[in-house]
Design a protein around this motif. Structure first.
Motif, short mmCIF file in Angstrom:
data_model
loop_
_atom_site.label_atom_id
_atom_site.label_comp_id
_atom_site.label_asym_id
_atom_site.label_seq_id
_atom_site.Cartn_x
_atom_site.Cartn_y
_atom_site.Cartn_z
N ALA A 1 -59.65 3.19 30.88
CA ALA A 1 -60.53 2.99 30.33
C ALA A 1 -60.78 1.78 30.06
O ALA A 1 -59.84 1.38 29.52
CB ALA A 1 -60.95 4.28 29.53
N PRO A 2 -62.11 0.87 31.00
CA PRO A 2 -62.62 -0.63 29.35
C PRO A 2 -63.48 -0.23 28.49
O PRO A 2 -63.20 1.04 27.88
CB PRO A 2 -63.60 -0.51 30.89
N ALA B 1 -51.27 -12.93 38.80
CA ALA B 1 -51.12 -11.40 38.15
C ALA B 1 -52.13 -10.21 38.85
O ALA B 1 -51.75 -9.07 38.29
CB ALA B 1 -51.98 -11.93 36.28
N GLY B 2 -52.78 -10.70 39.50
CA GLY B 2 -53.77 -9.90 39.77
C GLY B 2 -53.50 -8.89 40.88
O GLY B 2 -53.42 -8.42 41.42
N ALA B 3 -52.32 -9.77 41.55
CA ALA B 3 -51.29 -9.24 42.77
C ALA B 3 -50.19 -8.20 41.74
O ALA B 3 -49.62 -7.18 42.60
CB ALA B 3 -50.66 -10.21 44.22
N ARG B 4 -49.70 -8.38 40.95
CA ARG B 4 -48.35 -8.10 40.64
C ARG B 4 -49.06 -6.76 39.33
O ARG B 4 -48.14 -5.54 39.46
CB ARG B 4 -47.53 -9.07 39.85
N TRP B 5 -49.85 -6.81 38.64
CA TRP B 5 -50.88 -5.61 37.91
C TRP B 5 -52.30 -5.10 37.99
O TRP B 5 -52.76 -6.01 38.65
CB TRP B 5 -50.30 -6.14 36.60
N ASP B 6 -52.05 -3.86 38.17
CA ASP B 6 -53.80 -3.38 38.49
C ASP B 6 -54.36 -3.90 36.91
O ASP B 6 -53.71 -3.89 35.84
CB ASP B 6 -53.50 -2.24 38.46
N ALA B 7 -55.74 -3.65 36.94
CA ALA B 7 -56.61 -3.64 35.85
C ALA B 7 -55.91 -3.30 34.37
O ALA B 7 -56.25 -3.58 33.43
CB ALA B 7 -57.75 -3.49 36.32
N GLY B 8 -55.07 -1.40 34.50
CA GLY B 8 -55.34 -1.04 33.88
C GLY B 8 -53.80 -1.06 33.66
O GLY B 8 -53.91 -1.45 31.64
N GLN B 9 -53.21 -1.99 33.58
CA GLN B 9 -51.85 -2.52 33.35
C GLN B 9 -52.02 -3.80 32.30
O GLN B 9 -51.45 -3.85 31.85
CB GLN B 9 -50.55 -2.55 34.92
N LEU B 10 -52.47 -4.76 33.60
CA LEU B 10 -53.10 -6.09 32.61
C LEU B 10 -53.69 -5.37 31.69
O LEU B 10 -53.30 -6.63 30.40
CB LEU B 10 -54.53 -6.66 33.48
N VAL C 1 -60.84 -11.69 30.26
CA VAL C 1 -60.06 -12.02 30.71
C VAL C 1 -59.05 -11.01 31.66
O VAL C 1 -58.49 -11.34 33.11
CB VAL C 1 -58.77 -12.16 29.46
N VAL C 2 -59.17 -9.69 31.79
CA VAL C 2 -58.56 -8.83 32.52
C VAL C 2 -59.35 -8.88 33.79
O VAL C 2 -59.12 -9.61 34.87
CB VAL C 2 -59.06 -7.38 32.33
N ALA C 3 -60.83 -9.20 33.94
CA ALA C 3 -61.33 -9.84 35.14
C ALA C 3 -60.93 -11.34 35.89
O ALA C 3 -60.85 -11.06 37.16
CB ALA C 3 -63.01 -9.20 35.60
N PHE C 4 -60.69 -11.87 35.41
CA PHE C 4 -60.48 -13.07 35.80
C PHE C 4 -58.97 -13.29 36.22
O PHE C 4 -59.06 -13.79 37.10
CB PHE C 4 -60.31 -14.21 34.23
N LEU C 5 -57.72 -12.08 35.59
CA LEU C 5 -56.59 -12.63 35.05
C LEU C 5 -56.24 -12.06 36.84
O LEU C 5 -55.64 -11.76 37.77
CB LEU C 5 -55.80 -11.30 34.83
N GLN C 6 -57.92 -11.05 37.37
CA GLN C 6 -57.96 -9.46 38.45
C GLN C 6 -58.09 -10.67 40.20
O GLN C 6 -57.57 -10.26 41.08
CB GLN C 6 -58.67 -8.36 38.57
N THR C 7 -58.80 -11.40 39.55
CA THR C 7 -58.42 -13.12 40.62
C THR C 7 -57.50 -13.32 41.42
O THR C 7 -57.40 -14.12 42.10
CB THR C 7 -59.87 -13.81 40.44
N LEU C 8 -56.49 -13.97 40.12
CA LEU C 8 -55.19 -14.06 40.88
C LEU C 8 -54.10 -13.69 42.10
O LEU C 8 -53.49 -12.97 40.77
CB LEU C 8 -55.08 -14.97 39.33
N LYS C 9 -54.92 -13.53 42.68
CA LYS C 9 -54.00 -12.63 43.56
C LYS C 9 -52.95 -13.54 44.13
O LYS C 9 -52.16 -12.92 45.05
CB LYS C 9 -55.14 -11.91 45.39
N THR C 10 -52.94 -14.69 44.70
CA THR C 10 -52.05 -15.76 45.18
C THR C 10 -50.51 -16.03 44.64
O THR C 10 -50.74 -16.50 43.53
CB THR C 10 -52.45 -16.66 45.90
N PRO C 11 -49.47 -15.70 44.76
CA PRO C 11 -48.80 -15.99 43.61
C PRO C 11 -48.29 -17.81 44.18
O PRO C 11 -48.71 -18.04 44.49
CB PRO C 11 -47.11 -15.57 44.81
N GLU C 12 -47.33 -17.64 42.67
CA GLU C 12 -47.20 -18.72 42.27
C GLU C 12 -46.29 -19.34 43.38
O GLU C 12 -45.24 -19.37 43.64
CB GLU C 12 -46.63 -19.37 40.93
#
Length: 152
Positions: free
Chosen positions: A35-36, A83-92, A138-149
């Motif tokens: 839940a947001p 981070a967006g590839a490792r975890w979904d919004a709820g986990q972040l 912050v969650v919305a931003f981290l969800q955009t980070l899909k490319t692994p390091e």
């Protein structure tokens, strides 16, 4: 170790903000908070600014990520890249709200838990480090980070 007040709150079966201070989740749901926290969707541009701001989020004190303008990024916590590839919004969201509920040994602060027993300046007592909308940003931003390091 979780405070007794937080343990009691975790046993509740509803999501919500208690007295404007603490996110609560049912026991067993610590892995994710679906839940947001606010009534508005997160803004990834504002979220990036919070993460990169060394006086607000302090994320780069421990984490590194795709911030070429920010020198001296942290190395003691996982990179935020991917981070967006490792975890979904709820986990972040769960990790940002209170990562110690997932890992009691974490040194990451709980960004959306106000601990009344914490030894903080009087103007910070009863306040969270980030508000509900900032967490969502912050969650919305981290969800955009899909490319692994990419490591050399």
């Amino acid at each position: 170790m979780l405070s007794w007040a937080y343990r009691i709150a975790l046993s509740r079966v509803t999501f919500g903000v208690v007295s404007g201070m603490m996110m609560v989740a049912p026991a067993g749901a610590l892995e994710r908070i679906d839940a947001p926290l606010s009534g508005q969707p997160g803004d990834p541009v504002r979220g990036r600014a919070i993460v990169a701001d060394r006086s607000l989020g302090l994320c780069l004190l421990c984490h590194s990520g795709p911030f070429p303008e920010a020198p001296q990024q942290g190395t003691i916590a996982p990179s935020l890249q991917g981070a967006g590839a490792r975890w979904d919004a709820g986990q972040l969201r769960s990790r940002i709200v209170n990562t110690r509920a997932l890992n009691p040994d974490s040194v990451m602060p709980a960004y959306f838990v106000a601990d009344p027993a914490a030894r903080v300046a009087s103007n910070r007592r009863g306040k969270t480090l980030l508000d509900a909308q900032q967490i969502e940003d912050v969650v919305a931003f981290l969800q955009t980070l899909k490319t692994p390091e990419v490591r050399p």
